[in-house]
Design an enzyme around this catalytic site. Sequence first.
Site, short mmCIF file in Angstrom:
data_model
loop_
_atom_site.label_atom_id
_atom_site.label_comp_id
_atom_site.label_asym_id
_atom_site.label_seq_id
_atom_site.Cartn_x
_atom_site.Cartn_y
_atom_site.Cartn_z
N LYS A 168 12.74 33.10 -26.52
CA LYS A 168 11.98 32.60 -25.36
C LYS A 168 10.59 32.18 -25.83
CE LYS A 168 11.49 34.49 -20.70
NZ LYS A 168 11.37 35.77 -20.00
C1 E4P Z 1 12.14 35.37 -16.53
O1 E4P Z 1 12.56 35.08 -17.64
C2 E4P Z 1 10.81 35.96 -16.29
O2 E4P Z 1 10.60 36.99 -17.20
C3 E4P Z 1 10.64 36.49 -14.89
O3 E4P Z 1 11.51 35.90 -13.98
C4 E4P Z 1 9.19 36.50 -14.47
O4 E4P Z 1 9.08 36.85 -13.14
P1 E4P Z 1 7.70 37.29 -12.47
O5 E4P Z 1 7.01 36.09 -11.95
O6 E4P Z 1 8.12 38.20 -11.36
O7 E4P Z 1 6.89 37.99 -13.54
#
Ligand code: E4P
Length: 198
Positions: free
Chosen positions: A83
């Site tokens: 990622k």
């Molecule tokens: C996905 O890969 C992210 O880690 C996640 O959906 C982030 O969400 P948040 O905005 O609640 O931190």
Amino acid sequence: MKFFIDTAEIEEIKSLSELGLVDGVTTNPSLIYKSGKDFKKVIKEISTIVEGPISAEVTSTESKEMINQGIELAKISSNIVVKVPLTVDGLIACKKLSTNNIKVNVTLCFSAAQALLAGKLGATYISPFIGRLDDIGTTGLNLIREIVDMYNTYKKDIKTEVLAASIRSPLQVSQVASMGAHIATIPPKIIEKIENFG
Ligand code: E4P
């Protein structure tokens, strides 16, 4: 539609996997920190439970280091997806890692134009953050529709899947499904709400 689980908590991943609801897992540095465990150990442990894609995020902000970290993360297990953030450096890393057959999830996407760049640079997944767009007074869901439509228009060239992220409610899960997102990454507490109240 595929369900990825947005957590680094092993017990949550185990119980949802037993239910057959886990097509993959997304983690991020805050989720790993919350788990209180060592980053690589958690990712390794998740890879022994889940066969589907597991997103593990780089921590560097500089492309060369992101690439090195990505190569190391990909060695943990064959289902690791690296990622990277949607920054210039992240996009450079995306291109390099994808060219080397390492799957990449480009995260922190806030516009369709950004998603277009990630698609052109070979991202396996694009993660538009709908909840965080809602937080700043815009409608995050519109972004899902725009990206799905755009990728569909160029589906011969762009193979990137839309991974709806930053989901905050059961309603958003069904909404992104209706819009044609390939995947929703969902916090376990939202899945629990769906199970209990629909
Ligand atoms: C996905 O890969 C992210 O880690 C996640 O959906 C982030 O969400 P948040 O905005 O609640 O931190």
